[in-house]
Design a protein around this motif. Structure first.
Motif, PDB file in Angstrom:
ATOM      1  N   LYS A  20      -2.066   4.138  -0.008  1.00 36.73           N
ATOM      2  CA  LYS A  20      -3.471   3.868  -0.355  1.00 36.73           C
ATOM      3  C   LYS A  20      -4.181   3.255   0.849  1.00 36.73           C
ATOM      4  O   LYS A  20      -4.733   2.156   0.790  1.00 36.73           O
TER       5      LYS A  20
ATOM      6  N   VAL B 183       0.795  -1.235   0.000  1.00 33.33           N
ATOM      7  CA  VAL B 183       0.000   0.000   0.000  1.00 33.33           C
ATOM      8  C   VAL B 183       0.827   1.286   0.000  1.00 33.33           C
ATOM      9  O   VAL B 183       0.268   2.361  -0.217  1.00 33.33           O
TER      10      VAL B 183
ATOM     11  N   THR C 121      -9.352   8.564   1.902  1.00 30.29           N
ATOM     12  CA  THR C 121     -10.067   7.642   1.023  1.00 30.29           C
ATOM     13  C   THR C 121     -10.171   8.205  -0.391  1.00 30.29           C
ATOM     14  O   THR C 121      -9.970   7.478  -1.371  1.00 30.29           O
TER      15      THR C 121
ATOM     16  N   THR D  45      -6.913   7.790  -2.017  1.00 34.89           N
ATOM     17  CA  THR D  45      -6.724   6.396  -2.417  1.00 34.89           C
ATOM     18  C   THR D  45      -7.409   6.117  -3.744  1.00 34.89           C
ATOM     19  O   THR D  45      -6.850   5.445  -4.613  1.00 34.89           O
TER      20      THR D  45
END
Length: 881
Positions: free
Chosen positions: A168, A142, A343, A346
């Motif tokens: 992310k 990530v 978010t 991401t």
């Protein structure tokens, strides 16, 4: 000020001196302003506050990038990683090593090996040359993607470093952050891994969400004032303390921001100061917290737990402050907005990765198609007779033209050059079917990526679900969220000193050891004092305090105490009438003198008692022989007097002089039984109508408690009681009402039924057998309980109906230690409680009790009120004159 210096600069040169002796004056005002601003900006942006984009401070980001540079799947010495990070970070090895240990202790981004310290005990990590690390699988998944990373030159220009890493995941909220800069600070508390993923999914679905901190040290947390992690919010964090037995406690989880060493230090200091009283403390912490606290005999474990919360670091208050860096500026936002932005970022990163992946796939498809055309149509033969490079390029381009109409972009010279680099061996082994399969596979992948781009939100949701599935094991919430009750320090402090009084001289205090002993007290208590002239005062406990001569009563003062009623008879002035009054003292201003009489000069108290349960005695009053008075003796019942406010004048007893007053008969309480509620959210009793009403309690009434382990006991309804999480029954105890239990007997592997009365109210007894497999299935506190027994169906046979069991008829009342009767030998699937049969016990009729009313002003009309409140165990004190 700088302008004034500019205007007066010439005046600073002394007159009459030549230029050779002149001194040069350099103003530092502007330099100080600019340099300090530069320093403040640097500390804020480059050291103390994390970036909202990836959740890293610069040193953390540089550590992660260095670990990626060195990553080969094996562990690296931390000293080696620190040295490599110094190529990016200009602040020395110590700060880098400390920051790396902090990241490693959070057990998310770094896979550690060796002694990395213990956040529970506060032990530090071993030297960086002894410990090793590598990036975790989660970190590789990530945190990194060079293709979407924006780079900048390092501090010395020799290397390039990421401006922000393409994280992310809401990493900042998961790990938390704390830092103190110049003029501002940040304190973002850690949140739960799984809850953050769930909240991100809810945000993508357009649903509302709430997130709360979760601490690696566990404990219990009250988030009533969390305020979304913004300025002004506060949470309370408590250790988890359980009672092992009547003389020992164990702490199994600790508050965030503490460790076992610092926690034990605060407990020992509180013991030294006399706030609590402990016998011994042991720290057995290893992988989990285990602190044993041994209490002297006679010390209440419940009050000790409250005192630990009140006087030690077993309860801490944490004030969060959400401050992050965005666009090179500090930004104050809440944790919900941080999660939304993380978010959304991401989603943007996933979109960029998909777009890059699509470009790469289309480029692969383009060259695979060109390669097939080049080989299948034998265009490579067209270059055999060409003698120049330009001729080769031209020949291939000419040969491709009839076959490239289906391509998605034009053929470039770079494409043709790549075709010339294909080896003869590959051309000779070329398989048209395999080439076509590869092209079709690429087309499927391209279609899949385009589908993900068209349904980006669904793709992001699936991404978060994958993270939860792959990395969520063992990351469940550790900190329990629960509302806390407010603990009054004066109610739980150990009485660590003694209070004395010199009534004649008017002094009270803890240093008057040659005078009259009053009671045990603590140094944070207040004391209430009454004097012969009808004055009252509340003052703080001290070594020696003058409160007024002629003290008639002194005691430890309890705030909001409506049950202690004071009965007095006083003479109004030198020649006035005599009055009687009853009142409670619930709140006062400390060190202020209150007059309980009508205020006339020469007023005097003739009779006084303090009654902890509102007792109303009967007294005989003797009058002096004056004038034509005939009745020189009569009785006065305080029960006939209403309880009013302390400022009320009272009722006239007689206008004639009183010779003496004698106690004729001690009285009973005139207060109503106290109503008590149980608030399940804080697991405490209260008299404030919060939670479930348990009933009305008199002094002798008790509570019945049954836990899941089969323990049965009764306790006095003290508001300071604490209750275990495995408690299954809490109600007012009726001594003559039997309890009915169904339990599994582990040795015989059968269900048994027993009915019994609580035989020893002061003792906890276990009603199931001692076998480790024995457990309590059901317990009933009704007079005529009913249960449904559901049997397992046998093969080839079915029961018409389940068994309805009348427990009163099934078994007679036996001793509490009796094993009971076997329920059945057949296999039982489940046992359910049914509505009990009706039963009306005979309740003895009791005489009506007098209501307690509260009055705050002189002459107000009495009105009935409910004065149920905390009880006291003090005895009344009467004074006769």
């Amino acid at each position: 000020m700088s302008d004034e210096l500019d205007n007066n600069e010439d005046n600073l040169i002394p007159k009459g001196e030549n230029n050779s002796s002149e001194e040069t004056i350099t103003k530092v005002t502007g330099m100080y302003r600019d340099w300090f601003l530069d320093y403040a900006s640097y500390v804020i942006l480059e050291r103390a506050v994390p970036a909202i984009e990836d959740g890293f401070k610069p040193v953390q980001r540089r550590i992660m990038q260095s670990m990626k540079d060195l990553d080969d799947g094996r562990y690296n010495k931390v000293a080696n990683i620190v040295g490599h990070t110094m190529q990016y970070h200009p602040h020395g090895d110590a700060s880098i090593a400390d920051a790396m240990v902090q990241i490693g202790q959070k057990d998310l981004l770094i896979d550690t090996q060796g002694n990395w310290g213990n956040i529970l005990t506060g032990d530090g990590a071993a030297a960086s040359r002894y410990i090793e690390a590598r990036i975790s699988k989660f970190g590789l998944d990530v945190v990194f993607n060079p293709k979407v990373t924006t780079w900048q030159a390092s501090y010395d220009g020799r290397r390039r470093e990421p401006i922000n890493l393409p994280v992310k995941f809401p990493l900042l909220l998961n790990q938390g952050a704390e830092g103190i800069a110049v003029g501002l600070s940040t304190k973002i508390l850690p949140h739960n891994f799984l809850e953050l993923i769930d909240a991100s999914i809810k945000h993508l679905q357009g649903k509302r969400f709430q997130i709360y901190p979760d601490f690696p040290t566990g404990g219990i947390m009250d988030i009533a004032n969390y305020n979304d992690g913004m300025r002004g919010g506060k949470i309370r964090s408590r250790a988890r303390i359980n009672q092992l037995d009547k003389n020992s406690l164990v702490i199994t989880e600790i508050p965030f921001g503490t460790n076992t060493s610092s926690l034990i230090d605060t407990i020992l200091k509180a013991n030294e100061k006399g706030k609590i009283k402990i016998k011994k403390i042991e720290d057995n912490t290893a992988a989990e917290v285990e602190i044993h606290i041994y209490l002297p005999s006679g010390i209440s474990p419940d009050k000790t737990i409250d005192a630990l919360y009140a006087f030690t670091a077993c309860e801490t208050s944490i004030s969060p402050l959400g401050c992050v860096i965005e666009d090179n500026k500090p930004l104050f936002i809440g944790v919900s907005e941080m999660l939304r932005r993380s978010t959304d970022r991401t989603v943007e990163l996933l979109k960029k990765e998909l777009e890059i992946q699509l470009d790469e796939l289309e480029e692969q498809w383009h060259f695979a198609s060109l390669e097939r055309i080049f080989i299948e149509n034998r265009i490579y033969r067209d270059i055999e007779e060409e003698e120049t490079w330009e001729g080769v390029i031209s020949a291939i381009d000419k040969g491709l033209q009839p076959h490239i109409q289906h391509l998605k972009r034009a053929v470039t010279e770079e494409d043709i050059v790549r075709l010339t680099e294909i080896r003869i061996k590959r051309i000779s082994k070329f398989d048209i079917d395999k080439a076509q399969q590869k092209i079709e596979s690429l087309e499927e992948s391209i279609a899949q990526v385009k589908f993900h781009l068209e349904h980006l939100i669904e793709y992001a949701i699936d991404y978060f679900k994958r993270l939860k599935k792959d990395y969520g094991a063992g990351r469940e919430r550790k900190t329990e969220i629960r509302a806390f009750d407010d603990i009054e320090a004066t109610k739980v402090v150990i009485r660590n000193t003694k209070l004395y009084v010199n009534r004649a001289e008017g002094f009270v205090g803890t240093s008057l050891k040659r005078d009259e002993y009053v009671a045990d007290c603590s140094d944070i208590d207040d004391i209430i004092v009454f004097t012969e002239d009808g004055k009252m005062m509340v003052t703080k406990v001290d070594a020696k305090t003058f409160v007024g001569k002629g003290i008639v009563h002194v005691a430890v003062f309890k705030k909001k105490d409506k049950r202690t009623i004071y009965n007095i008879i006083y003479k109004d002035g030198a020649r006035g009438a005599n009055y009687v009054k009853r009142f409670a003292v619930t709140s006062v201003t400390r060190d202020r003198e209150y007059d309980l009489t009508n205020g006339a000069k020469g007023s005097k108290m003739l009779y006084f008692t303090a009654n902890p349960n509102g007792e109303a005695e009967l007294v005989t009053i003797y009058l002096r022989q004056t004038g034509s008075i005939k009745k020189l003796k009569f009785d006065l019942d305080f029960a006939d007097q209403l309880v009013k406010g302390r400022n009320s004048k009272g009722n006239i007893v007689t206008k004639y002089p009183i010779r003496k007053i004698e106690l004729k008969e001690k009285g009973l309480s005139t207060l109503k039984p106290r109503k008590i509620w149980f608030d399940d959210s804080v697991q405490r009793l209260n008299v404030d109508e919060r939670g479930e009403l348990l009933g009305e309690f008199k002094k002798e009434d008790r509570l019945l408690i049954v836990n899941q382990k089969g323990g049965v006991k009764t306790v006095a309804p003290d508001l300071g009681l604490r209750f275990d999480d495995d408690m299954i029954i809490l109600e007012k105890w009726e001594p003559k009402k039997p309890l009915s239990a169904i339990y599994w007997e582990g040795e015989k592997e059968l269900f048994y039924v027993k009915r019994f009365l609580v035989e020893h109210p002061e003792k906890e007894e276990i009603i199931i057998t001692e076998h480790p497999n024995s457990y309590l299935e059901k317990i009933f506190t009704d007079y005529k309980p009913m249960a449904e027994v559901v049997f397992a169906k046998k093969r080839g046979q079915e029961r018409d109906e389940n068994l309805e069991l009348n427990l009163e008829e099934f078994i007679a009342i036996k001793g509490i230690n009796a094993m009971g009767n076997q329920l059945t030998k057949e296999k039982v699937l489940e046992i359910n409680a049914l509505p009990s049969l009706p039963y009306e016990p005979q309740v003895p009729v009791e005489p009506e009790e007098m209501d307690v009313i509260e009055e705050t002003e002189l002459g107000s009309v009495p009105s009935n009120t409910d004065d149920s409140d905390s009880k006291t165990d003090e005895t009344g004190q009467g004074l006769l004159f």
